[in-house]
Design a protein around this motif. Structure first.
Motif, PDB file in Angstrom:
ATOM      1  N   MET A  49     -28.945  40.822 -61.902  1.00 42.04           N
ATOM      2  CA  MET A  49     -27.994  39.771 -62.297  1.00 42.04           C
ATOM      3  C   MET A  49     -28.025  39.573 -63.805  1.00 42.04           C
ATOM      4  SD  MET A  49     -26.456  38.787 -59.545  1.00 42.04           S
ATOM      5  CE  MET A  49     -26.496  40.544 -59.343  1.00 42.04           C
ATOM      6  N   PHE A  50     -29.219  39.610 -64.386  1.00 48.51           N
ATOM      7  CA  PHE A  50     -29.368  39.482 -65.836  1.00 48.51           C
ATOM      8  C   PHE A  50     -28.621  40.605 -66.552  1.00 48.51           C
ATOM      9  CE2 PHE A  50     -31.501  40.601 -69.788  1.00 48.51           C
ATOM     10  CZ  PHE A  50     -31.556  39.383 -70.442  1.00 48.51           C
ATOM     11  N   VAL A  51     -28.821  41.841 -66.103  1.00 45.13           N
ATOM     12  CA  VAL A  51     -28.169  42.990 -66.736  1.00 45.13           C
ATOM     13  C   VAL A  51     -26.650  42.891 -66.590  1.00 45.13           C
ATOM     14  CG1 VAL A  51     -27.932  45.508 -66.704  1.00 45.13           C
ATOM     15  CG2 VAL A  51     -30.200  44.476 -66.486  1.00 45.13           C
ATOM     16  N   LEU A  52     -26.181  42.490 -65.411  1.00 44.51           N
ATOM     17  CA  LEU A  52     -24.740  42.313 -65.214  1.00 44.51           C
ATOM     18  C   LEU A  52     -24.171  41.299 -66.195  1.00 44.51           C
ATOM     19  CD1 LEU A  52     -24.270  42.199 -61.344  1.00 44.51           C
ATOM     20  CD2 LEU A  52     -23.203  43.807 -62.921  1.00 44.51           C
ATOM     21  N   ARG A  53     -24.870  40.190 -66.364  1.00 42.58           N
ATOM     22  CA  ARG A  53     -24.397  39.096 -67.212  1.00 42.58           C
ATOM     23  C   ARG A  53     -24.468  39.419 -68.689  1.00 42.58           C
ATOM     24  NH1 ARG A  53     -24.637  33.221 -66.419  1.00 42.58           N
ATOM     25  NH2 ARG A  53     -22.968  32.782 -65.001  1.00 42.58           N
ATOM     26  N   THR A  54     -25.573  40.053 -69.111  1.00 47.69           N
ATOM     27  CA  THR A  54     -25.825  40.209 -70.549  1.00 47.69           C
ATOM     28  C   THR A  54     -25.559  41.619 -71.072  1.00 47.69           C
ATOM     29  OG1 THR A  54     -28.155  40.825 -70.279  1.00 47.69           O
ATOM     30  CG2 THR A  54     -27.654  38.456 -70.426  1.00 47.69           C
ATOM     31  N   GLY A  55     -25.559  42.609 -70.187  1.00 48.32           N
ATOM     32  CA  GLY A  55     -25.413  43.992 -70.625  1.00 48.32           C
ATOM     33  C   GLY A  55     -26.695  44.575 -71.188  1.00 48.32           C
ATOM     34  N   SER A  56     -27.762  43.820 -71.136  1.00 49.19           N
ATOM     35  CA  SER A  56     -29.061  44.252 -71.660  1.00 49.19           C
ATOM     36  C   SER A  56     -30.095  44.182 -70.544  1.00 49.19           C
ATOM     37  CB  SER A  56     -29.482  43.315 -72.799  1.00 49.19           C
ATOM     38  OG  SER A  56     -30.820  43.552 -73.180  1.00 49.19           O
ATOM     39  N   ASP A  57     -31.163  44.957 -70.688  1.00 48.49           N
ATOM     40  CA  ASP A  57     -32.254  44.802 -69.721  1.00 48.49           C
ATOM     41  C   ASP A  57     -33.505  44.224 -70.395  1.00 48.49           C
ATOM     42  OD1 ASP A  57     -33.218  47.003 -71.086  1.00 48.49           O
ATOM     43  OD2 ASP A  57     -33.438  48.272 -69.320  1.00 48.49           O
ATOM     44  N   ASP A  58     -33.339  43.681 -71.581  1.00 48.49           N
ATOM     45  CA  ASP A  58     -34.446  43.082 -72.320  1.00 48.49           C
ATOM     46  C   ASP A  58     -34.376  41.553 -72.223  1.00 48.49           C
ATOM     47  OD1 ASP A  58     -36.474  42.303 -74.013  1.00 48.49           O
ATOM     48  OD2 ASP A  58     -35.541  43.108 -75.826  1.00 48.49           O
ATOM     49  N   ALA A  59     -35.249  40.992 -71.408  1.00 44.75           N
ATOM     50  CA  ALA A  59     -35.281  39.541 -71.223  1.00 44.75           C
ATOM     51  C   ALA A  59     -36.487  38.907 -71.908  1.00 44.75           C
ATOM     52  CB  ALA A  59     -35.293  39.209 -69.734  1.00 44.75           C
ATOM     53  N   GLY A  75     -45.945  35.093 -66.684  1.00 48.19           N
ATOM     54  CA  GLY A  75     -46.724  36.242 -67.116  1.00 48.19           C
ATOM     55  C   GLY A  75     -46.395  37.552 -66.409  1.00 48.19           C
ATOM     56  N   THR A  76     -45.387  37.570 -65.555  1.00 52.93           N
ATOM     57  CA  THR A  76     -45.022  38.801 -64.845  1.00 52.93           C
ATOM     58  C   THR A  76     -43.858  39.494 -65.552  1.00 52.93           C
ATOM     59  OG1 THR A  76     -43.371  37.788 -63.380  1.00 52.93           O
ATOM     60  CG2 THR A  76     -45.688  37.731 -62.644  1.00 52.93           C
ATOM     61  N   TRP A  77     -43.594  40.734 -65.187  1.00 54.32           N
ATOM     62  CA  TRP A  77     -42.485  41.488 -65.768  1.00 54.32           C
ATOM     63  C   TRP A  77     -41.146  40.801 -65.528  1.00 54.32           C
ATOM     64  CZ3 TRP A  77     -38.303  43.047 -63.033  1.00 54.32           C
ATOM     65  CH2 TRP A  77     -38.417  43.091 -61.645  1.00 54.32           C
ATOM     66  N   SER A  78     -41.046  40.030 -64.459  1.00 58.14           N
ATOM     67  CA  SER A  78     -39.767  39.421 -64.075  1.00 58.14           C
ATOM     68  C   SER A  78     -39.536  38.040 -64.674  1.00 58.14           C
ATOM     69  CB  SER A  78     -39.689  39.323 -62.553  1.00 58.14           C
ATOM     70  OG  SER A  78     -40.682  38.444 -62.045  1.00 58.14           O
ATOM     71  N   ASN A  79     -40.497  37.517 -65.400  1.00 62.77           N
ATOM     72  CA  ASN A  79     -40.440  36.142 -65.884  1.00 62.77           C
ATOM     73  C   ASN A  79     -39.149  35.807 -66.650  1.00 62.77           C
ATOM     74  OD1 ASN A  79     -41.411  33.530 -66.277  1.00 62.77           O
ATOM     75  ND2 ASN A  79     -42.523  34.074 -68.118  1.00 62.77           N
ATOM     76  N   GLY A  80     -38.796  36.597 -67.628  1.00 62.07           N
ATOM     77  CA  GLY A  80     -37.591  36.330 -68.428  1.00 62.07           C
ATOM     78  C   GLY A  80     -36.315  36.418 -67.615  1.00 62.07           C
ATOM     79  N   TYR A  81     -36.249  37.383 -66.708  1.00 63.76           N
ATOM     80  CA  TYR A  81     -35.056  37.533 -65.865  1.00 63.76           C
ATOM     81  C   TYR A  81     -34.874  36.318 -64.955  1.00 63.76           C
ATOM     82  CZ  TYR A  81     -35.774  42.365 -67.303  1.00 63.76           C
ATOM     83  OH  TYR A  81     -35.966  43.501 -68.048  1.00 63.76           O
ATOM     84  N   VAL A  82     -35.964  35.901 -64.344  1.00 66.00           N
ATOM     85  CA  VAL A  82     -35.911  34.756 -63.430  1.00 66.00           C
ATOM     86  C   VAL A  82     -35.576  33.483 -64.199  1.00 66.00           C
ATOM     87  CG1 VAL A  82     -37.251  33.326 -61.823  1.00 66.00           C
ATOM     88  CG2 VAL A  82     -37.441  35.824 -61.727  1.00 66.00           C
TER      89      VAL A  82
END
Length: 172
Positions: A49-59, A75-82
């Motif tokens: 959803m983040f990539v769809l919205r922003t066009g980036s995969d860097d959160a 502290g997990t890899w998914s923290n910024g996306y969530v």
């Protein structure tokens, strides 16, 4: 599911996956496979959803600069996306402090995320509260998000159907 239907579903999933891979929304695995039957986690769906919205995969910005709400994503890899998806109403937790990032996303949860991505208002469209699932499925069906998706609302969502739902959302 008959063999014919399964083959049609897999070929459609492959076409969807190719489109979404090109847009960097879904990536294959290191061995080059797509693994259509592998289940999508809630964290993976948030990243999509983040990539769809922003066009980036860097959160990373969102991981650093937004307050942690969910203890199980800190502290997990998914923290910024969530965090990003929660801030925009795309995702909600299993409770006020638990997101359950490693749990499989259900068809209904993915449909809600895609409806919010598509511009639906969580409150106005009833995508929260006691009737969220019923309202989500009604809207998702009306918007064609569930076309060619054969999973039930509470089923864990395989990658092939996540790809199909995302493809349906961006193709309308």
């Amino acid at each position: 599911m008959t063999l014919r239907k399964r083959l049609i579903a897999l070929s459609m999933a492959a076409a969807c996956a190719a489109t979404l891979t090109e847009k960097n929304v879904i990536k294959g695995f290191e061995d080059g496979s797509f693994q259509p039957d592998k289940l999508v986690t809630r964290a993976q769906m948030a990243k999509m959803m983040f990539v769809l919205r922003t066009g980036s995969d860097d959160a990373s910005y969102y991981a650093k600069d937004m307050t942690d709400t969910f203890a199980d994503t800190a502290g997990t890899w998914s923290n910024g996306y969530v965090k990003y998806c929660q801030a925009y109403g795309i995702v909600s937790g299993k409770s006020s402090t638990v997101f359950a990032p490693n749990a499989s996303v259900t068809t209904a949860e993915a449909a809600k995320m895609l409806l919010v991505y598509s511009g639906h208002d969580v409150q106005k469209d009833g995508l929260t509260g006691a009737q969220w699932k019923e309202n989500t499925l009604k809207l998702a069906d009306a918007e064609g998000l569930l076309t060619c998706v054969t999973t039930k609302p509470d089923d864990a969502l395989p990658r092939q159907y996540a790809a199909q739902m995302i493809y349906n959302a961006i193709s309308k």
